[in-house]
Design an enzyme around this catalytic site. Structure first.
Site, mmCIF file in Angstrom:
data_model
loop_
_atom_site.group_PDB
_atom_site.id
_atom_site.type_symbol
_atom_site.label_atom_id
_atom_site.label_comp_id
_atom_site.label_asym_id
_atom_site.label_seq_id
_atom_site.Cartn_x
_atom_site.Cartn_y
_atom_site.Cartn_z
ATOM 1 C CE LYS A 40 26.349 42.578 38.156
ATOM 2 N NZ LYS A 40 27.234 41.466 37.961
ATOM 3 C CB THR A 41 25.069 38.598 43.400
ATOM 4 O OG1 THR A 41 26.063 38.768 42.390
ATOM 5 C CG2 THR A 41 24.862 37.121 43.627
ATOM 6 C CG ASP A 226 24.347 36.958 38.774
ATOM 7 O OD1 ASP A 226 24.086 38.121 38.443
ATOM 8 O OD2 ASP A 226 25.167 36.668 39.664
ATOM 9 C CD GLU A 227 28.252 38.634 36.366
ATOM 10 O OE1 GLU A 227 28.156 39.552 35.517
ATOM 11 O OE2 GLU A 227 29.013 38.682 37.344
ATOM 12 C CD GLN A 257 30.214 45.136 35.634
ATOM 13 O OE1 GLN A 257 30.979 44.335 36.122
ATOM 14 N NE2 GLN A 257 29.228 45.675 36.315
ATOM 15 N NE ARG A 612 35.198 45.259 38.906
ATOM 16 C CZ ARG A 612 33.927 44.992 39.095
ATOM 17 N NH1 ARG A 612 33.562 44.075 39.941
ATOM 18 N NH2 ARG A 612 32.994 45.655 38.456
#
Length: 769
Positions: A40-41, A226-227, A257, A612
């Site tokens: 993602k990042t 982001d996020e 998430q 994770r």
DNA sequence: TTGCCACAAATTTTT
DNA sequence: TTTGTGGCAA
């Protein structure tokens, strides 16, 4: 913008990432649904790099927003590597709050804030609210400051002011009045709380009339977030406004998430993005590069049951790996023993403790795990918890500095007015507050008028005056002294340092050390500033401190990280132990009507936890658990039922087998009986066999209840029992190892504590471990 | 003004 | 079980 890519010395190869071409298009809104582990990042990073390198967007016109300092830091570093330090430094990359503070610096006049404004954290906010309740004569017990504050913050997260608070019942009436007074107090104190930082910028950015507003809206040509699933209403509006007419906005997130709804995050933002930007290009990243096949499949099993989610299929090319182990244990001690046993076994095969993580739903679960970890000599580190800048003594010294810079800040003044004791007690402060109220001034400014009145005794007046002069002196010193020198002077002249030194205990010693560390961090700040060719100021330092996350002190020894599932978001580990998968704990609540949304969030939380793990995931649950001093009988979590059978292997510990035998003879067969498998490799048991000890250390039989372990017959550390290398326990610092011992009347030792570093402590404060 | 005791409450947490 | 807070006595 043209695709002209003749650029100067930029690492073009780095731009050729698999996902980058999907988001390489420069203009218009883009939304990226990025599944867990899909990089993602990375997407944001490469898009930024691409915009600068290929599309020639000036870096200072790019805004990249993250939620944590850590994420911002990481992104900056990556971009430095791609674009070079000079370019990367021009980019606007930071957390929402950091970015807003920077903008407030430039537009503070239009926002009605003084340059030296201070940021009020949670405890400051609570102090203000307590004051407000007193002032409005509202019963604190019926209307807890925390409750009222929570209500107000909920409003502020939706960008509503006191006037827009919808009133439903008496509590809301109270809340509204408190809200008004609270904002009044903040304004008078020249202070802003965290929400205000965003709101000040939002209000200007949405102001269609002012020139400054238009200027702000056109400042950035591209905005990236982001996020995005974690943004609240204010943050969403903020990025929308800052993107301006160009509408070059790119958001990346994963609705699966979203785990911070309780904190104001609103998933509807990510789901509603396409409504606000119908022309948005939608990109889904569904390949997981992180986890094994079984882990991905298990995660999917859990999240598939979620209602109302953006449909997407996570998949992976990675090998299946080992199935997820689901271990049923007897109780929390048995669970901990099993987890720690497995962790030790992994470490024994050469796996770094850093790659083995232990998760739990609530902090309260960590204690038993810690005890067993310590008992088995497994190095561990609790992630999260309190920050350095939250320690009482650190906050005290900072409060001095804040009052000096901004004497209007009443909560800071109250904090330090009697620290060290100056015979100015609660009574006097009440008088001072009353005077301030009638005079319409700050507490500091009220000192003079109060001393001129007859309401307090002569002695008290003297004390107050002395205090006022002390502060006055500091303020004069602040005009010339460097931040570091000022802090030192405060410590010295206020008597705070002497006060601590006078208290002869290890706690005070530790506090002094922490203050030294604070001085060190001020020094570091000064050096940073001089490197960047900027003037160091106390006000700027204070702002940084307010926005700083916990200084994640890099552990010198590799340790097993232990944390809540929330803290685990954004991290990944080869091996993950997820504990406490029980109804009533994980999901913590959600069985009652009206809590469906909460249950959904728990489900997403479980999804985050599972994803994770890179190679191996072990999930544990207990039959009974003692938590908050009460024993609970637990059903396995409903999420366990959602794990596909082929992706899991169910095991039970021996201790549970014993329990199940005795229970099943008297009762109808419980559902977990069928989980028992012949030949399960469990070696867990209630009383832990003594771990092997290094030579040179005395081993003594442990008390079976696992209470304080002692040397021999217990009691104090006697001189003969300690030497370098001896393990000791301290009430505050926990477990440590003696490095050096100084004999004498009052012997002291140099001790290395895990997580706290090296401290010098009088031996009498140490207990054997 | 300070210190002690009884009592209640008790997810998750960044900025 | 632990932690924080409010009331009350010295």
């Amino acid at each position: 913008m043209s695709g002209d890519s003749a650029q100067s010395g930029i690492a073009v190869d780095a731009l050729n990432e698999p996902q980058s071409d999907a988001v390489a298009q420069a203009d218009g809104p883009v939304i990226v649904f990025a599944g867990a582990g899909s990089g993602k990042t990375r997407v944001i990073t490469y898009r930024i790099a691409n915009l600068v390198a290929t599309h020639r967007v000036p870096p200072y016109r790019l805004l990249g927003v993250t939620f944590t300092n850590k994420a911002a830091q990481e992104m900056k570093h990556r971009l430095e590597r791609i674009l070079g330090e000079g370019m990367a430094r021009e980019l606007w990359i930071g957390t929402f709050h950091a970015v807003c503070v920077r903008l407030i610096r430039r537009y503070h006049e239009q926002m009605g804030l003084n340059r030296n404004f201070v940021i009020y954290d949670d405890s400051d906010q609570k102090a203000v609210m307590t004051r407000v309740l007193k002032e409005l004569k509202i019963d604190e017990r019926r209307y807890a400051p925390k409750k009222v504050l929570a209500r107000i913050q909920r409003e502020k997260q939706e960008a509503r002011g006191p006037d827009e608070l919808s009133i439903d019942g008496y509590f809301d009436e109270i809340a509204k009045r408190c809200f008004e007074a609270y904002q009044r107090h903040l304004k008078a104190a020249n202070a802003a709380d965290f929400s205000d930082l965003l709101l000040h910028v939002l209000h200007l950015a949405e102001d269609q009339k002012s020139e400054a507003g238009a200027h702000l809206r056109s400042r950035f040509s591209h905005v990236l977030v982001d996020e995005f699933q974690d943004v609240n209403q204010v943050q969403y509006r903020l990025v929308r406004a800052l993107a301006g007419e160009g509408r070059n906005i790119c958001v990346v997130g994963d609705d699966d998430q979203s785990i911070y709804r309780w904190r104001g995050a609103d998933v509807r933002n990510i789901r509603g993005f396409t409504r606000d930007f119908p022309d948005a290009k939608l990109i889904k990243l569904e390949q997981n590069y992180r986890s094994s096949g079984h882990v991905v499949s298990a995660a999917l099993g859990v999240i598939r049951c979620a209602t109302d989610r953006q449909p997407k299929e996570l998949w992976t090319n990675n090998p299946d790996g080992e199935p997820v182990k689901v271990v049923h244990t007897a109780n929390e001690r048995d669970e901990a023993a099993h987890v720690v046993g497995q962790v030790r076994a992994l470490i024994a095969t050469g796996i770094s403790p850093r790659e083995i993580a232990v998760f739990y739903r609530v902090h309260a679960q960590s204690r038993v795990l810690e005890e067993v970890m310590r008992g088995q000599d497994v190095p561990y580190q609790i992630i999260g918890g309190h920050k350095f800048f939250d320690r009482a003594e650190v906050k005290d010294l900072l409060a001095y500095l804040r009052v000096i810079v901004n004497p209007q800040s009443d909560v800071d003044l109250v904090r330090i007015i009697n620290k060290p004791a100056r015979r100015i007690g609660a009574r006097t402060i009440e008088h001072l507050a009353a005077t301030a109220l009638t005079e319409g001034c700050s507490l500091y400014a009220a000192i003079g008028p109060l001393c001129a009145s007859t309401r307090i005794g002569a002695a008290t007046k003297r004390h107050l005056r002395t205090f006022g002069e002390l502060l006055g002196g500091f303020m004069r010193a602040a005009e010339t002294a460097s931040p570091r020198d000022l802090a030192e002077e405060v410590l010295e002249e206020s008597g705070y340092g002497r006060w601590l030194k006078g208290q002869d205990n290890a706690e005070a010693d530790a506090r002094l050390d922490n203050l030294q560390e604070l001085l060190g961090s001020i020094q570091e700040y000064e050096e940073d500033q001089s490197y960047a060719d900027e003037e160091p100021t106390v006000a700027d330092f204070l702002t940084r401190v307010s926005l700083a996350a916990d200084a994640d002190n890099l552990a010198d020894v590799p340790r097993v990280p232990m944390m809540t599932v929330h803290a685990a978001k954004g991290l990944e580990f080869d091996h993950v132990f997820l504990t406490g998968l029980e109804e009533g704990l994980f999901p913590v609540r959600g069985q009652q009507a009206g809590e469906e949304e909460e249950l959904e969030e728990e489900r997403r939380l479980a999804y985050v936890a599972i994803t994770r793990a890179r190679h191996q995931l072990t999930i544990t649950h207990t039959h009974t658990r003692m938590i908050y001093g009460q024993v609970r009988y637990n059903e396995p979590s409903r999420f366990l039922g959602d794990l596909p059978a082929r992706d899991q292997e169910r095991l039970v510990t021996e201790a549970l087998r014993d329990v199940s035998r005795s229970v099943s003879s008297s009762q109808s067969s419980p559902p977990w009986r069928e989980l028992i498998r012949a030949g399960s490799p469990q070696r867990s048991q209630a009383p832990t066999p003594p771990p092997p000890r290094p030579p040179g250390e005395r081993y003594v039989e442990r008390d079976p209840d696992g209470e304080d372990n002692t040397f021999g017959d217990g009691g104090d550390l006697d001189q003969g029992a300690i030497r370098a290398g001896t393990k000791v326990r301290h009430t505050k610092f926990g477990l440590g190892v003696i490095r050096q011992l100084d004999e004498g009347l009052d012997p002291a030792a140099t001790v290395t504590f895990s997580g706290w570093g090296v401290k010098r402590i009088k031996v009498r404060y140490l207990k054997p471990a």
